[in-house]
Design an enzyme around this catalytic site. Structure first.
Site, PDB file in Angstrom:
ATOM      1  N   ASP A  30       0.834  -1.197   0.000  1.00 32.23           N
ATOM      2  CA  ASP A  30       0.000   0.000   0.000  1.00 32.23           C
ATOM      3  C   ASP A  30       0.876   1.257   0.000  1.00 32.23           C
ATOM      4  O   ASP A  30       2.082   1.204   0.291  1.00 32.23           O
ATOM      5  CB  ASP A  30      -0.862  -0.035   1.278  1.00 32.23           C
ATOM      6  N   ASP A  82     -11.016   1.756  -2.475  1.00 30.26           N
ATOM      7  CA  ASP A  82     -11.463   1.416  -1.122  1.00 30.26           C
ATOM      8  C   ASP A  82     -12.986   1.380  -1.055  1.00 30.26           C
ATOM      9  O   ASP A  82     -13.552   0.955  -0.050  1.00 30.26           O
ATOM     10  CB  ASP A  82     -10.950   2.462  -0.113  1.00 30.26           C
TER      11      ASP A  82
END
Ligand code: GLA
Length: 703
Positions: free
Chosen positions: A453, A523
């Site tokens: 990430d 997300d």
């Protein structure tokens, strides 16, 4: 022969299965673009190889069509290369010196060398041909053959000239966190439309891809010219329309705040920019790009596993007990890979601390990670874990020890985003720190999957200890170092799969995809919002690369309620994942979900290796439908989603694609059989009703 050179006319032709890309060396020794479209005899382009002017104010208009334009003399459009010499001169005059046709990894490649008239600098332009997909992969290498430094101020990968059209429509994507990959289009008027990232990574506000058509191309037909850039740092794609109705699209590393010093004997290679033309509309464009990724870009041909991810279930509240309980339930669902997200390390109890301290939190995992990994393995699943190696929280041991390891300017504050700063990974000691902790993590534990990430953009891009006059190299150096780290880790741990994530889909591009097996597009896991995100994603990137989770019935994102079926159908269109808090799921829910996971595994070869057809898009009648067909066209699966029904308004009939016209096909859920041509021309009815309804039809050829 896919690459031909006609000595008499000085014309190069790149012939793919269905297209020709033609350019020549004009009387001034420059490379002039001539044609890009359906297959053609190169000789027919010979008359186009001429120079022309409009007035003394508009001399050498043909320079707009240069294959790669060198800033200097009469170049006023977006240049591909701009340099400064040691003596203050800032002008290039590059002429074709020689060319080579080579074979590399089974592909033909044309390399043309241009040489400056007065200075020791060469440009090597490469064209690698992918004939079966009608694609050309371009890049440029700049070589300093002299003894002085040369400053590269702008080094683009390629410039694509679009043939004459009455109108030029540019299609691209835009977005933001949790709303990535939204499709947009605009008719170009004179001037420039710039798509770019200045944020240090690929970015969700734009993605390095473009398509141009005449405004009328559809999913199934029409001429489309397109390209996608392989770069995960700051990039720029400029679509420029001149006063003479020419359009060229130039792309590469963003030249904003960017510079590269090319020392004596050194060379600089740009990222690749793949381009293609199709007469088969946007659908064919996407299928060619998808296949390119499968066959030429991504590191592995393995099917992607059904995964479970703990993020939305437990957020930072991770501990061995809960994760083991989740793993048990995930296994009952048929999950193949159990992934622990953020929160397992250091003092990472929230997003304000711990990033950078990559050791297991003993309070949360008293027996280390091993206990959980064992459990996961015993349950028959692989184990995966989340990391964010480029970042650090100021509240971390790493930052307390090395406050100078982050990008910063000495006289400025350090902007925190999500309470974190970004490590200057171009510093050798920082790069080795990352490689070392990752190597330790992956060698001490049996880990099959890494979710990598990066949750912030770059600010105050100062590189301490890097030469002052080379500070603007930071944007390029960050991306280069990231690639080096991923390449090294993949080499050391070939069995580990990698997912690229950057606060959702901010680092998805053909550059990182050379190292990443899959991506996290957003997300936002709301099953309806995902449809448009996934649609935009599918214009460029292949379904197998798109990880999609099934999350709660009431979306934590926007409070929309959707059925389990709807959520599964939405997520089954890519690589399926589950992200719910299974510890709160009833046995019935688990059993029902296990049924969907079983179905997914059956259709996985279609979704992950088949051809994708976008049959309908929500923008029209509120129905989104996507079809996947296997290579033999013997099996297909259709997903359809209705947003909201209006009484009396007919739903579209879905005209399927890619079937064999005279073969008989049956829909698993319905009696009877139809010919391929009936399914493709009459279409199939959609028994969708009410709000947020969905279906999945499995259709097979009848023996
Ligand atoms: C980012 C990712 C999420 C999750 C969190 C963890 O936002 O996109 O999927 O991993 O970080 O902090």
């Amino acid at each position: 022969m896919t690459i031909q050179y006609n000595e008499q006319h000085r014309i190069f032709a790149i012939q793919t299965n269905q297209t020709s890309y033609i350019f020549g060396v004009n009387g001034k020794g420059r490379l002039q673009h001539l044609y890009w479209g359906s297959s053609l005899d190169p000789e027919d382009c010979a008359p186009l190889l001429r120079t022309w002017s409009h007035s003394s104010f508009d001399m050498e208009i043909e320079r707009i069509l240069e294959e790669y334009s060198f800033w200097g003399d009469l170049v006023y459009t977006e240049p591909s290369l701009k340099v400064s010499w040691h003596d203050g001169v800032r002008d290039l005059s590059m002429k074709v010196a020689e060319h080579r046709i080579v074979e590399q990894d089974g592909q033909e490649k044309l390399v043309i060398t241009l040489q400056d008239e007065a200075y020791p600098l060469e440009t090597h332009l490469s064209y690698t041909v992918i004939p079966e997909l009608d694609l050309i992969v371009r890049s440029a290498k700049i070589v300093n053959t002299g003894s002085h430094d040369v400053i590269l101020e702008n080094t683009q990968s390629a410039s694509w000239s679009i043939p004459y059209l009455p109108d030029y429509r540019l299609t691209h994507v835009t977005g933001k966190w949790s709303g990535e990959f939204q499709l947009r289009n605009t008719i170009l008027s004179e001037g420039k439309k710039v798509l770019e990232s200045r944020r240090g990574f690929t970015d969700s506000h734009a993605n390095p891809w473009f398509a141009v058509d005449n405004g009328y191309a559809t999913e199934d037909s029409g001429d489309v010219w397109f390209g996608a850039l392989a770069w995960s740092g700051n990039w720029k794609i400029t679509a420029e329309k001149t006063a003479f109705n020419q359009v060229k699209v130039t792309g590469g590393i963003n030249d904003f705040d960017s510079e590269w010093t090319l020392g004596a004997g050194e060379s600089f290679e740009t990222p690749t920019f793949v381009g293609g033309y199709t007469a088969g509309g946007f659908g064919e464009m996407s299928r060619h790009l998808h296949q390119y990724q499968y066959d030429y870009v991504i590191p592995s041909q393995e099917p992607r596993k059904v995964l479970y991810n703990s993020w939305e279930a437990t957020y930072f509240d991770v501990n061995a007990q809960d994760q083991m309980a989740l793993a048990e339930r995930a296994a009952r669902l048929g999950v193949e890979l159990f992934v622990v997200d953020d929160g397992w390390f250091g003092e990472r109890n929230h997003d304000r601390a711990g990033l950078g301290d990559w050791f297991v939190n003993r309070e949360k995992f008293p027996n280390g990670l091993e206990e959980l990994i064992q459990k996961v393995h015993n349950l028959g699943m692989g184990f995966g874990i989340w990391v964010e190696p480029e970042s650090v929280n100021p509240d971390s041991d790493l930052y307390r020890q090395h406050p100078d390891w982050v990008y910063h300017f000495p006289t400025r504050g350090r902007t925190e985003l999500r309470n974190q700063l970004l490590l200057n990974i171009t510093k050798p000691e920082v790069k080795s720190y990352i490689l070392q902790f990752m190597t330790e993590l992956l060698s001490k534990h049996d880990i099959a999957f890494i979710k990598w990430d990066m949750n912030r953009t770059i600010t105050q891009p100062g590189m301490k200890d890097h030469p002052l006059q080379r500070q603007k190299e930071v944007w390029i150096r960050h991306a280069h170092t990231l690639y080096e780290i991923w390449a090294e880790l993949r080499e050391r741990f070939p069995h580990v799969a990698f997912e690229t994530c950057a606060g959702g889909g901010s680092r998805i591009d053909l550059g990182i995809l050379r190292y990443a097996d899959q991506t996290w597009p957003s997300d936002n896991t709301d099953a309806f919002d995902r449809l448009s995100i996934q649609e935009g994603f599918s214009y460029v990137y292949a379904p197998k690369l798109m990880t999609c989770w099934v999350t709660e019935a009431i979306s934590g994102m926007n409070k929309r309620t959707t059925s389990l079926q709807y959520r599964f159908h939405s997520a089954m269109m890519g690589t399926l994942g589950i992200g719910s808090n299974l510890n709160e799921w009833s046995d019935e829910l688990i059993d029902e979900s296990a049924g969907y996971v079983r179905q997914y595994k059956e259709i996985r070869p279609l979704v992950q290796y088949g051809h994708q057809y976008r049959l309908d898009t929500l923008k029209k009648q509120g129905v989104a439908a996507v079809q996947y067909v296997n290579k033999e066209a013997s099996e297909t699966v259709v997903f359809a989603f209705l947003h909201s029904q209006r009484l009396g308004e007919p739903l579209p009939r879905l005209r399927l694609r890619g079937l064999q016209p005279d073969k008989m096909y049956a829909i698993e859920q319905l009696p009877g059989a139809w010919t391929g041509k009936a399914m493709m021309n009459i279409g199939i009815e959609l028994p969708l009703r009410g709000d947020l309804d969905s279906l999945m039809y499995r259709i097979r050829e009848q023996e």
